[in-house]
Every structure is written in structure tokens, then in C-alpha cells.
Design a protein around this motif. Sequence first.
Motif, PDB file in Angstrom:
ATOM      1  N   SER A  26       0.832  -1.211   0.000  1.00 31.96           N
ATOM      2  CA  SER A  26       0.000   0.000   0.000  1.00 31.96           C
ATOM      3  C   SER A  26       0.863   1.257   0.000  1.00 31.96           C
ATOM      4  O   SER A  26       0.550   2.244  -0.673  1.00 31.96           O
ATOM      5  CB  SER A  26      -0.916   0.011   1.234  1.00 31.96           C
ATOM      6  N   LEU A  27       1.948   1.216   0.753  1.00 35.24           N
ATOM      7  CA  LEU A  27       2.858   2.366   0.796  1.00 35.24           C
ATOM      8  C   LEU A  27       3.490   2.614  -0.572  1.00 35.24           C
ATOM      9  O   LEU A  27       3.637   3.752  -1.008  1.00 35.24           O
ATOM     10  CB  LEU A  27       3.961   2.122   1.837  1.00 35.24           C
ATOM     11  N   LYS A  28       3.851   1.528  -1.218  1.00 36.39           N
ATOM     12  CA  LYS A  28       4.490   1.673  -2.530  1.00 36.39           C
ATOM     13  C   LYS A  28       3.487   2.196  -3.561  1.00 36.39           C
ATOM     14  O   LYS A  28       3.832   2.981  -4.443  1.00 36.39           O
ATOM     15  CB  LYS A  28       5.072   0.327  -2.971  1.00 36.39           C
ATOM     16  N   ALA A  29       2.212   1.788  -3.416  1.00 30.43           N
ATOM     17  CA  ALA A  29       1.183   2.228  -4.362  1.00 30.43           C
ATOM     18  C   ALA A  29       0.845   3.702  -4.187  1.00 30.43           C
ATOM     19  O   ALA A  29       0.544   4.401  -5.160  1.00 30.43           O
ATOM     20  CB  ALA A  29      -0.068   1.369  -4.190  1.00 30.43           C
ATOM     21  N   GLY A  30       0.890   4.194  -2.975  1.00 32.75           N
ATOM     22  CA  GLY A  30       0.563   5.604  -2.737  1.00 32.75           C
ATOM     23  C   GLY A  30       0.490   5.918  -1.263  1.00 32.75           C
ATOM     24  O   GLY A  30      -0.573   5.706  -0.652  1.00 32.75           O
ATOM     25  N   PRO A  31       1.575   6.352  -0.663  1.00 29.81           N
ATOM     26  CA  PRO A  31       1.569   6.615   0.782  1.00 29.81           C
ATOM     27  C   PRO A  31       0.722   7.832   1.138  1.00 29.81           C
ATOM     28  O   PRO A  31       0.813   8.871   0.489  1.00 29.81           O
ATOM     29  CB  PRO A  31       3.049   6.877   1.096  1.00 29.81           C
ATOM     30  N   THR A  32      -0.119   7.691   2.154  1.00 33.71           N
ATOM     31  CA  THR A  32      -0.906   8.821   2.653  1.00 33.71           C
ATOM     32  C   THR A  32      -0.380   9.218   4.023  1.00 33.71           C
ATOM     33  O   THR A  32       0.283   8.430   4.705  1.00 33.71           O
ATOM     34  CB  THR A  32      -2.391   8.432   2.786  1.00 33.71           C
ATOM     35  N   ASP A  33      -0.697  10.454   4.440  1.00 35.50           N
ATOM     36  CA  ASP A  33      -0.256  10.911   5.760  1.00 35.50           C
ATOM     37  C   ASP A  33      -0.815  10.018   6.862  1.00 35.50           C
ATOM     38  O   ASP A  33      -0.117   9.696   7.828  1.00 35.50           O
ATOM     39  CB  ASP A  33      -0.695  12.366   5.994  1.00 35.50           C
ATOM     40  N   PRO A  67      12.874   5.560  -0.340  1.00 37.59           N
ATOM     41  CA  PRO A  67      12.804   6.744  -1.216  1.00 37.59           C
ATOM     42  C   PRO A  67      12.085   7.916  -0.558  1.00 37.59           C
ATOM     43  O   PRO A  67      12.448   9.076  -0.769  1.00 37.59           O
ATOM     44  CB  PRO A  67      12.024   6.226  -2.433  1.00 37.59           C
ATOM     45  N   LEU A  68      11.057   7.608   0.253  1.00 36.87           N
ATOM     46  CA  LEU A  68      10.332   8.674   0.945  1.00 36.87           C
ATOM     47  C   LEU A  68      11.224   9.370   1.966  1.00 36.87           C
ATOM     48  O   LEU A  68      11.347  10.591   1.993  1.00 36.87           O
ATOM     49  CB  LEU A  68       9.111   8.096   1.667  1.00 36.87           C
ATOM     50  N   VAL A  69      11.845   8.558   2.833  1.00 39.87           N
ATOM     51  CA  VAL A  69      12.685   9.116   3.901  1.00 39.87           C
ATOM     52  C   VAL A  69      13.845   9.914   3.303  1.00 39.87           C
ATOM     53  O   VAL A  69      14.249  10.946   3.848  1.00 39.87           O
ATOM     54  CB  VAL A  69      13.198   7.983   4.816  1.00 39.87           C
ATOM     55  N   LYS A  70      14.359   9.446   2.177  1.00 43.63           N
ATOM     56  CA  LYS A  70      15.483  10.142   1.534  1.00 43.63           C
ATOM     57  C   LYS A  70      15.097  11.560   1.130  1.00 43.63           C
ATOM     58  O   LYS A  70      15.922  12.486   1.156  1.00 43.63           O
ATOM     59  CB  LYS A  70      15.922   9.340   0.306  1.00 43.63           C
TER      60      LYS A  70
END
Length: 402
Positions: A26-33, A67-70
Motif C-alpha cells: 500500500s505504501l508503494k502504491a501511494g503513501p498517505t499521511d 525513497p520517501l525518507v530520503k
Amino acid sequence: MAALDTQKYTSAEEAEIQSWLDKAASLKAGPTDALLDQLNADLATRTTAIGTKPSKADVALYESLAPLVKSWTPEQRTGEKGRPNIVRLVDFVQNSPIFGLNLADADKVAVNPEEILYVKPPVDAKAEKERLKKEKAAAAAASAAASGTATPASGEDKKALPDRTKKEDKAAEAKEAAAGEGAKKQKKEKKERAPKQPAAPPAPTVLSPCLIDLRVGHILKAIKHPEADSLYVSTIAMGDAPGTDDTSEYEGQVVRTVCSGLNGLVPLEEMQGRKVVVVCNLKPVKMRGIKSCAMVLAASPRPKEGEDDHKGPVELVTPPADAKAGERVYFEGWEGQPEKVLNPKKKIWETFQPGFTTTDDLEVAFDAGVVEALEGKTGLGKLVTASGGVCKVASLKGAQVR
């Protein structure tokens, strides 16, 4: 902790791993807050996705989150509304050989463990308990008022009562006073007839390493001491009840603050989110302005005569991966009840610590033969948790443990 391909999981753990794999997808498909905030909250009390055991779920989460944290700013990582537990997991997975990623430094997410922009202020457990008590009392009073429950009559109301009622009140008060006097007299006579017996002398303390309160601790956070280059300051959950002296609350858990002289001997990243063994009943001491309320057990080589006793290497004593914070730890053959607080004058810790050692199998043990106070007793007792697992070190044999 064993590599991933040697790990074994229960059916419940397998189901939990699958749940985390679904979250990673789910995170890879589209992370939400909302999804990220929930993930950060879930990881607050976990070293890995399923608690303490590594699994393929950790790798899947890393691949989705790295990739998000980066791309996150320092504020998004460790600010007041940041997600530091996600950052911690990413850093753990990319650096630990357990997961076998073998990433070059250039491919890793750059994480500075000292860059902590916001630290949630600790909650004084006693003050919080008192605040909740007052709120409960206020709510009860408001509920009573709303339901029309009668309150005691005021002075003006009493004046308005009929004379007959006033006389009845006075008669009742006189009767209660007489009954009270009678009870006091009876109590006094009873005391005179039964003289107080002298208190029994306290039972003598049996000399044993069980007097030392050893438990599993879970380090939730570790930072460098702001005033001492050699110290770390760790926030550790070790099974204390809410309101226990010298505790506070952090991320919903009762914790103690612990200072340890491990800076320069154990990397700071290895202190984060890991299980350790802690000595819980030493008298708290202030270390350069910060009150330390326990001690982390670690092993180091026995120094030869004239050698520096603190030069290292140092390895933390590690309980089994599935041990719970607060679980009792003791030496086999020396089970018993620990003291509430060790009296420094009795030197119990100093008496038994020389017997703390490690075996050729890297198991932590107690060697009774080197403790003079035990008068010729011998034998090795392994350091085990209440659930039966053995506490170990990574590589030091025949080491001193303290």
C-alpha cells in the motif's frame, strides 16, 4: 540475532508478516499521511515489524519507505510532527547485516542519529495520576449536578428547617456523640488488656546474586549526554508500573533514564531500539546533571595488570529476541527475590559482580568460585530469562560483565 533464512516463525507471526507485506504494498502504491502516521505509531514500541524478530516484512517496508525518507526534510524526520520511528527502521534495515542488503554507502539513506529536532517531554507519572484523579472527580461532580442529586444543606437552608427537624438533628447528634465516647472507652480498655507485642526481627539476608534485580530492558531512544563526552543517555522500558519512583512516560510506556559510559565503545546506532539486560535496583545517581536510574550490562575483556580497564572492546549483553521488556533475568541455581533497592553500605553489587563472566559458548554466567563471600561454593550458572532463554554476547569469551 540470526540471519533471515534461519529464522523460524509461529503461525501467528507468519500472519503478522503477511499483514505488514500488505502495508508495504500500500505504501508503494501511494503513501498517505494517515498511513505513515499509523506506521510511525506502530513502530514506536517495536525494533522490527513484528516486534524483535527480523523478517522479509522489514525488507519490504524498507524498499517502500527508503525513497520517501530520503526526500524528507529534517523536520519531517525528527521534528515535532515528524516520523522518527520510520527513520529508525530504515536506518536499522540498511545497516544491519541480518537483512543482507549489502548496500554501498552512496546507496543508503543518509541518517544522522544525533539530529533529533524534537524530544517529547517526559510525563511525571505521579503528577499524571493526580491530574487524572482530579479530572475524574470533576466529571463525577458535573454528572451529579446534571442529574439533580441533592447536595448537603447550606447554613441558610438549615435555618429554614422546621423546629421539629432541628430537634431531631440535635438528638441524633447527641446519640452519635455518646456512641463515639463509648467506642473510644472500649477501644482504650482493649488496648490496656492487650499490650503491643515487640516486632519480629527482620529475616537475615541470604547472600546470593539473586539480590540484584536483573531484567530485560528495551531501549526506546539513546542520545549523547550533552555534558559528558563518554556518556550516552538512554530511555529504557523495563517493566515498571505507572507511578513507580524515578520513572516517567515516553511514547505511552513507563520508562527510566539511564546514563552509560559507552560513548566511543558502542556505536550510537547500535543502541537504538534494542533489547538489553539492566540492573534495576541500584541507588539512582546523578551523572553530570542527569539522574541515572539503572545500569546497562555489558561485557569487556578482563584487563591484565597495569592495563586500562576501560579501553574496550565492549559488547552489550543481549537477551533472547522474543524476551519482553521487564521480564526477570537470573542466574540458574541462584533464583530468589531481589532487594527493592541495594543498600550501598552492604556492597552487594561489589560482592557478586566479580563472578559475572562469559563462557566459551558466549553465554553470560555467574562463577560462584571467584566470590569469596560464598565460602567455597563453585559452579557456573547461566544468565537466563524467566521464559527460559539464555543471555549472550557477540564474541567475547571469558570476559568481565558489569
